[in-house]
Motif scaffolding. Structure first.
Motif, PDB file in Angstrom:
ATOM      1  N   UNK A 174       0.832  -1.195   0.000  1.00 32.00           N
ATOM      2  CA  UNK A 174       0.000   0.000   0.000  1.00 32.00           C
ATOM      3  C   UNK A 174       0.878   1.261   0.000  1.00 32.00           C
ATOM      4  N   UNK A 175       0.482   2.263  -0.751  1.00 32.88           N
ATOM      5  CA  UNK A 175       1.186   3.554  -0.722  1.00 32.88           C
ATOM      6  C   UNK A 175       0.740   4.400   0.472  1.00 32.88           C
ATOM      7  N   UNK A 176      -0.498   4.156   0.865  1.00 31.71           N
ATOM      8  CA  UNK A 176      -1.146   4.987   1.878  1.00 31.71           C
ATOM      9  C   UNK A 176      -0.965   6.467   1.508  1.00 31.71           C
ATOM     10  N   UNK A 177      -1.389   6.811   0.314  1.00 30.22           N
ATOM     11  CA  UNK A 177      -1.155   8.180  -0.179  1.00 30.22           C
ATOM     12  C   UNK A 177       0.338   8.386  -0.232  1.00 30.22           C
ATOM     13  N   UNK A 178       0.829   9.403   0.502  1.00 24.93           N
ATOM     14  CA  UNK A 178       2.281   9.575   0.600  1.00 24.93           C
ATOM     15  C   UNK A 178       2.802   9.092   1.944  1.00 24.93           C
ATOM     16  N   UNK A 179       1.907   8.608   2.796  1.00 30.61           N
ATOM     17  CA  UNK A 179       2.327   8.174   4.128  1.00 30.61           C
ATOM     18  C   UNK A 179       3.425   7.129   4.064  1.00 30.61           C
ATOM     19  N   UNK A 180       3.238   6.175   3.147  1.00 26.48           N
ATOM     20  CA  UNK A 180       4.270   5.152   2.982  1.00 26.48           C
ATOM     21  C   UNK A 180       5.132   5.488   1.764  1.00 26.48           C
ATOM     22  N   UNK A 181       4.458   5.789   0.662  1.00 27.03           N
ATOM     23  CA  UNK A 181       5.188   5.955  -0.593  1.00 27.03           C
ATOM     24  C   UNK A 181       6.098   7.184  -0.591  1.00 27.03           C
ATOM     25  N   UNK A 182       5.840   8.140   0.332  1.00 27.80           N
ATOM     26  CA  UNK A 182       6.704   9.312   0.416  1.00 27.80           C
ATOM     27  C   UNK A 182       8.095   8.972   0.914  1.00 27.80           C
ATOM     28  N   UNK A 183       8.230   7.849   1.579  1.00 30.25           N
ATOM     29  CA  UNK A 183       9.524   7.467   2.150  1.00 30.25           C
ATOM     30  C   UNK A 183      10.017   6.138   1.556  1.00 30.25           C
ATOM     31  N   UNK A 184       9.103   5.168   1.492  1.00 28.40           N
ATOM     32  CA  UNK A 184       9.490   3.856   0.972  1.00 28.40           C
ATOM     33  C   UNK A 184       9.343   3.868  -0.554  1.00 28.40           C
ATOM     34  N   UNK A 185      10.322   3.299  -1.227  1.00 30.96           N
ATOM     35  CA  UNK A 185      10.242   3.200  -2.686  1.00 30.96           C
ATOM     36  C   UNK A 185       9.328   2.019  -3.016  1.00 30.96           C
ATOM     37  N   UNK A 186       8.028   2.273  -3.093  1.00 28.23           N
ATOM     38  CA  UNK A 186       7.046   1.196  -3.226  1.00 28.23           C
ATOM     39  C   UNK A 186       7.202   0.413  -4.540  1.00 28.23           C
ATOM     40  N   UNK A 187       7.380   1.109  -5.692  1.00 31.39           N
ATOM     41  CA  UNK A 187       7.556   0.325  -6.931  1.00 31.39           C
ATOM     42  C   UNK A 187       8.729  -0.643  -6.847  1.00 31.39           C
ATOM     43  N   UNK A 188       9.819  -0.187  -6.242  1.00 26.70           N
ATOM     44  CA  UNK A 188      10.999  -1.045  -6.124  1.00 26.70           C
ATOM     45  C   UNK A 188      10.678  -2.251  -5.233  1.00 26.70           C
ATOM     46  N   UNK A 189       9.992  -2.007  -4.108  1.00 29.62           N
ATOM     47  CA  UNK A 189       9.663  -3.103  -3.196  1.00 29.62           C
ATOM     48  C   UNK A 189       8.760  -4.102  -3.917  1.00 29.62           C
ATOM     49  N   UNK A 190       7.835  -3.576  -4.726  1.00 28.56           N
ATOM     50  CA  UNK A 190       6.913  -4.457  -5.436  1.00 28.56           C
ATOM     51  C   UNK A 190       7.671  -5.317  -6.456  1.00 28.56           C
ATOM     52  N   UNK A 191       8.594  -4.655  -7.145  1.00 26.49           N
ATOM     53  CA  UNK A 191       9.386  -5.388  -8.131  1.00 26.49           C
ATOM     54  C   UNK A 191      10.161  -6.516  -7.434  1.00 26.49           C
ATOM     55  N   UNK A 192      10.799  -6.126  -6.320  1.00 28.61           N
ATOM     56  CA  UNK A 192      11.604  -7.100  -5.579  1.00 28.61           C
ATOM     57  C   UNK A 192      10.748  -8.273  -5.089  1.00 28.61           C
ATOM     58  N   UNK A 193       9.567  -7.934  -4.521  1.00 26.42           N
ATOM     59  CA  UNK A 193       8.717  -8.985  -3.968  1.00 26.42           C
ATOM     60  C   UNK A 193       8.262  -9.937  -5.066  1.00 26.42           C
ATOM     61  N   UNK A 194       7.954  -9.363  -6.224  1.00 28.07           N
ATOM     62  CA  UNK A 194       7.464 -10.189  -7.321  1.00 28.07           C
ATOM     63  C   UNK A 194       8.478 -11.218  -7.777  1.00 28.07           C
ATOM     64  N   UNK A 195       9.756 -10.947  -7.509  1.00 33.78           N
ATOM     65  CA  UNK A 195      10.796 -11.877  -7.965  1.00 33.78           C
ATOM     66  C   UNK A 195      11.112 -12.961  -6.951  1.00 33.78           C
TER      67      UNK A 195
END
Ligand code: FAD
Ligand code: SF4
Ligand code: SF4
Lengths: 402, 665
Positions: B10-31
């Motif tokens: 979840x991005x939680x708006x910018x709550x998470x995505x403002x600090x955590x690189x969400x696309x990168x984490x998603x890419x990593x998890x998918x692998x």
């Protein structure tokens, strides 16, 4: 009235002063000032200061700090900690804001000439009275057994007694020092003094804005102290006590220190067995700002007084944390003329009036500034000439039949 | 392993995505080898976000779900629901809290991203070992315990009783009523406190659905939501309630006068046998053993001699009463700040410095002066100073604003002028906080009536005069911040508007019920905005000033609100509980009994015959204390098995593991 334009580009005086407060422990709390005015209300000279502490904060916030340094009434601050005691957000007003402001006044050359003289004396002679350093231990002449001077003894002692400027030189306080020496001797305390190697503790000079001088004095004292072996320092001067306890450690000079009343209160039983006579009197005790409010020592002096046979200890309306300043702190000791000119009254007179009001025969003190100041006041306050001002050490010595 | 894992970030708006690189984490998890699909979304908790998960479960046949988002406190229910709707057992979903435990704790993007990966990896490893579990349903006892009979407790009790549910009300003092019973008139409407309160007290006393246990305290609470067992100590009052008619002759005849520190706040007296005030509910007096001449000296018995119904019983003992309830409302209220702690205001030293609570008693027609405002010498004051914020908004005492003092101080200004029209009144304030309905208007009214408002917090109150007109007066020294001048204002009487603080035994009471306290000691609610009435313990609610300073309108709203919450629970009839319970493996249990006393819910029994312990799942709350304590590792906590936890730890340590593996090759 024209409004002052606030400079946006470069840091203003107000801004840099504000920032400098953040370097003091707790100094950032100035941001939370409620503008409640308690500090201004409790200040003994708050009624005639142009910028009592809370208003000074308001001036800072409005970027008008220049006006503060143009006002000479900042010099009315006697560093008594009354404002710090009551501030609801615990801003270090005395040690922080007021002292920093005085540093700025000093830099701006806005300084009463009397204070200038005391600071120059300290610079030149190591004491604000302008006395010869060689005579620093002269008070001890005639005390028996002899008061040991460290440079002559060349041996470890249990207790190093830091006598202080007024205890060493002032004619009214020298007898207090002799009395304390007699008490220590009677208790067989293994002690020594620095004598000519001692210089002013510098705390009041620091609070009067002379931080550089303070640091120089601290270094000199450290040079002397570091040559000797002792277990702890005691002093009769609450200002020296404050310096050793709270300020010297910030400069890396760390020694265990106690006020003589704390040291003696621990030996109450031994003391009691030495009392020969009685001091039949109603005694009231004045809490010195730098023993009480600033350092929370309230009970030891009272324990000593209560232990003296015949003493009836009574409290004045203002006692402990609400004690009234004698007017000598923060350089006030050296600005009597200046203060008189502004106020046409002395703070010490309010104190003497209260002592009279509770019917005291003796006003007991525990700070070397006080005996001379209160004694002077007894001469001015109508009907107060019968009030006797004594240091606790003198009363103890007297009860021992000294 | 053949599990098919889906990871939802979840991005939680910018709550998470403002600090955590969400696309990168998603890419990593998918692998990751265990992961079948990894997705990210702006708001996973939205219905679209939930749909994503549901769709994947159905279409891809996912068997395990990991949601990396906020705290499970917020949305575990939401995502378990999504799993369940798609036909997956809800306990096969695990959350990784990458908001409260990660993005909100740092600005360091790289570190936050790395931590998010570690936490997700832990959740994946853990969820692989999850087992399907079923929720437990328990029935709810329809009775309710209310602790404290102030206006909060009274309101709650009447709401529930009128709805047809039984209430046990436990009040510590001899009468209910709380602080409101002490007040004269109430801001902002100035209605008389007694007139609006006593009818409600009478209702409580007479209601067939209310069991009133006054002069009583809760000794212990056992059990859990829906099924609490409560033990109450009913203190010996030495008056037989079956016989007493409440006629009051005993009080009249008792020769021992006592200064009443509770109800009269130290300015009035009562007898050793007493009711705190005439309209007390219940009407029965109590004998105060400490002050009773008979109990102290063995002689007297005046009350017994004169009692027409022979109701005095000096042999009475404390009684213990036990009953079952389904829910509990704690409404124990507040204590006024102790004004002796501020030496420069002179309370306790200067006779005509009084507290606000004392003033309430003084202006009250049924109070010790019959409603007259009097100095210690019996004359009325010509001037009165009212000092706001005593002990409040002050880091040396209570840092918070007590919220009611501004308004009652203004009320006092009105009351003084009402009784003594020629008296001068000064209100000393830092700020006037008049934010309630009709409060500002009340402030204006009081100013119109002639109150002198001085903006500045008082520096000291002293009797040391400096000028002739100060002689014999109390001098209030204050810096008038608007005028920019120090002022000394001589007055005859000073009223200290003391703040509201937690009851001095609040922490013990909290412990008894398992509640939390905030820094000051007020009980903590489950959520400061969305759930101000429920506590962290299911089935236990708080209402009124025990939760924080508040005036009567909010207190009443909270009392009624808590009652509504309880009524809702009772209406439900049952409550589902997490199946997270301890299980003791009899084969491994050595019978050492270490766990027996540690269990805070007394849920473990010991079988002497087989010499093994057993956790009773109806009582177990799943706290895990016994699991950690068992030296034989015989106890397992469902959903927190060793295997699950070890797998999670290993997953979290992924970084370490990878680098160790890298260096060993
Ligand atoms: C001087 C003053 C004047 C005020 N004037 C006004 C006003 O004019 N208008 C207004 O709206 N508000 C006013 N208030 C605020 C008002 O008093 C509170 O809002 C209200 O009393 C809170 O009610 P409560 O039931 O939460 O607590 P309380 O009144 O404190 O009642 C709590 C009850 O619980 C009992 N209790 C405590 N602990 C236990 C225990 N462990 N076991 C059993 N029983 C226990 C107590 O004995 C008490 O009966 C005033 C407050 C003060 C201090
Ligand atoms: S330290 Fe004393 S004299 Fe200085 S501002 Fe504070 S109250 Fe006034
Ligand atoms: S007492 Fe403290 S908060 Fe109040 S005005 Fe002075 S500095 Fe500000």
């Amino acid at each position: 009235m024209a409004t002052t334009t606030v400079s946006q580009s470069s840091t203003t005086f107000s801004q840099s002063f504000y920032a400098s407060l953040h370097e003091i422990a707790g100094g950032e709390k100035v941001r939370t000032c409620l503008q409640c005015g308690t500090c201004n209300g409790v200040c003994p000279y708050g009624y005639l200061m142009d910028y009592p502490p809370g208003k000074m904060v308001a001036a800072l916030r409005a970027q008008r700090f220049e006006r503060v340094t143009e006002a000479d009434t900042v010099w009315m601050c006697v560093s008594c900690y009354a404002c710090s005691e009551v501030c609801p957000v615990r801003i270090p007003l005395t040690a922080g804001l007021m002292t920093r402001a005085k540093e700025e006044l000093l830099l701006a050359g806005n300084i009463p000439s009397e204070l200038q003289v005391a600071l120059e004396n300290t610079q030149r002679y190591g004491n604000p009275l302008g006395e010869s350093p060689r005579k620093r231990a002269d008070w001890a002449k005639g005390v028996k057994p002899r008061v040991p001077i460290m440079s002559e003894e060349r041996r470890p002692v249990d207790v190093l007694w830091f006598v202080g400027d007024y205890g060493s030189y002032h004619p009214r306080v020298q007898p207090v020092s002799r009395a304390l020496a007699n008490v220590l001797n009677a208790l067989h305390v293994d002690f020594g003094i620095l004598g000519a190697e001692e210089v002013s503790d510098g705390d009041s000079q620091r609070l009067a804005g002379e931080r550089g001088l303070f640091e120089m004095l601290a270094a000199k004292n450290e040079r002397a102290l570091s040559q000797y072996e002792f277990k702890e320092i005691i002093t009769g001067d609450p200002h020296a006590y404050n310096a050793f306890k709270n300020e010297y450690p910030k400069l890396g000079i760390v020694y265990p220190v106690r006020h003589y009343t704390e040291f003696l209160a621990e030996r109450l039983d031994a003391l009691k067995s030495l009392f020969k006579g009685e001091v039949n009197a109603r005694v009231t005790y004045h809490d010195p700002c730098y023993l009480g409010r600033a350092n929370d020592v309230f009970e030891a002096p009272r324990q000593l007084l209560s232990a003296i046979p015949g003493v009836e200890l009574v409290e004045m309306p203002h006692n402990r944390t609400t004690s009234l300043c004698c007017g000598g702190g923060g350089g006030g000791m050296w600005m009597d003329g200046f203060h008189w000119e502004k106020a046409h009254t002395r703070l010490s007179e309010w104190r003497v009036r209260e002592a009279m009001q509770v019917g005291a025969d003796i006003l007991a003190v525990a700070c070397p500034y006080e005996a001379p100041r209160f004694e002077d006041a007894t001469k001015v306050v109508p009907g107060a000439s019968r009030l006797i001002v004594k240091d606790i050490a003198e009363l103890l010595a007297e009860a021992m039949g000294d | 392993m053949a599990e098919r894992v889906g990871v939802y970030i979840c991005h939680c708006g910018t709550n998470i995505a403002g600090v955590v690189d969400v696309p990168e984490v998603t890419r990593w998890a998918g692998e990751l080898p265990e992961v079948m699909i990894a997705r990210d979304y702006k708001f996973m908790c939205s219905s679209l976000g939930q749909d994503l998960i549901e769709k994947d479960i159905k279409e891809l046949g996912l068997t395990r779900i990991v949601v990396a988002a906020c705290s499970p406190h917020m949305h575990e229910k939401t995502f378990r629901g999504a799993a369940q709707r798609a036909g997956l057992n809800p306990f096969l979903m695990e959350m990784a809290n990458i908001r409260e435990l990660d993005s909100w704790t740092t600005d360091d993007k790289e570190a936050a991203t790395q931590k998010a990966k570690a936490m997700i990896s832990g959740a994946i490893q853990r969820v692989l070992f999850h087992q399907p579990l079923e929720l437990i349903t328990v029935s709810i006892n329809p009775n309710t315990l209310i602790v404290g009979g102030g206006i909060a407790g009274i309101t709650a009790a009447l709401e529930l009783a009128n709805a047809g549910y039984h209430v046990y009300m436990v009040e510590r003092e001899p009468s209910i009523g709380g602080h409101m019973a002490q007040l004269d008139k109430t801001f902002p409407t100035l209605d008389c406190a007694a007139c609006i309160l006593t009818p409600r007290m009478v209702d409580v006393g007479q209601h067939p659905n209310i069991t009133l246990l006054a002069y009583s305290e809760v000794e212990s609470v056992e059990g859990y939501v829906g099924n609490f067992t409560v033990t109450v100590r009913k203190k010996a009052s030495y008056v037989n309630e079956e016989l007493c008619t409440g006629c009051g002759i005993c009080e009249e005849k008792c020769p021992k006068k006592v200064v009443d520190q509770v109800f009269e706040a130290g300015i009035g007296t009562r007898k050793a046998v007493y009711r705190p005030f005439p309209q007390a509910v219940p009407k029965y007096p109590v004998i105060d053993r400490e002050n009773c001449i008979y109990f102290q000296k063995g002689k007297c018995k005046a009350c017994q001699i004169f009692c027409p119904t022979n109701a005095i019983d000096f042999e009475q003992q404390d009684r213990f009463i036990q009953f079952e309830v389904g829910n509990i409302i704690v409404a124990t209220g507040y204590d006024p700040f102790d004004a002796t702690r501020i030496p420069h205001y002179g309370f306790g030293r200067l006779p005509n410095v009084i507290t606000s609570v004392q003033f309430e008693r003084m202006v009250n027609a049924s109070g010790p002066t019959g409603g007259r405002i009097l100095l210690k010498d019996g004359t009325p004051p010509k001037s009165v100073g009212i000092i706001h914020c005593v002990g409040s908004r002050d880091e040396n005492y209570n840092e918070y604003c007590s919220r009611v003092c501004c308004m009652y101080s203004l009320k006092f200004a009105h009351l003084v002028r009402e009784r003594l029209p020629d008296a001068e009144v000064y209100n000393f304030y830092i700020d006037i906080r008049a934010s309630g309905k009709r409060y500002e208007e009340f402030y204006h009214r009081v100013m119109m009536e002639g109150a002198n408002m001085v903006r500045g917090r008082v520096a000291e109150v002293t009797d040391v005069a400096r000028t002739a007109d100060e002689e014999g007066k109390l001098i209030i020294q204050v810096y008038d911040t608007l005028l920019g001048e120090q002022r000394r204002i001589p007055v005859d009487m000073v009223i200290l508007s003391v703040g509201v603080q937690p009851r001095k035994d609040a922490r013990q009471v909290a412990q008894l019920f398992g509640l939390g306290c905030d820094f000051a000691g007020f009980f903590t609610e489950r959520h400061p905005k969305l759930d101000p009435l429920l506590t962290m313990v299911e089935g236990i609610y708080i209402a009124g000033a025990c939760q924080g300073p508040m005036a009567i309108p909010e207190t009443v709203a909270q009392g009624a609100g808590a009652a509504a919450r309880v009524a809702g629970m009772i209406g439900q009839g049952t409550v589902v509980m997490e199946p997270i319970k301890a299980h003791i493996d009899e084969e491994r249990c050595s019978g050492c009994r270490i766990c027996n006393n540690l269990c805070p819910y007394k849920a473990i029994v010991y079988h002497e015959d087989r010499q093994v312990s057993e956790a009773i799942s109806a009582l177990c709350q799943g706290c895990g204390t016994c699991v950690a304590a068992c030296p034989s590792a015989a106890i397992t906590g469902a959903h927190f098995t060793r295997r699950q936890l070890m797998a999670q730890v290993e997953g979290i340590l992924l970084d370490v593991r990878q680098s160790m593996e890298a260096s060993s090759t």
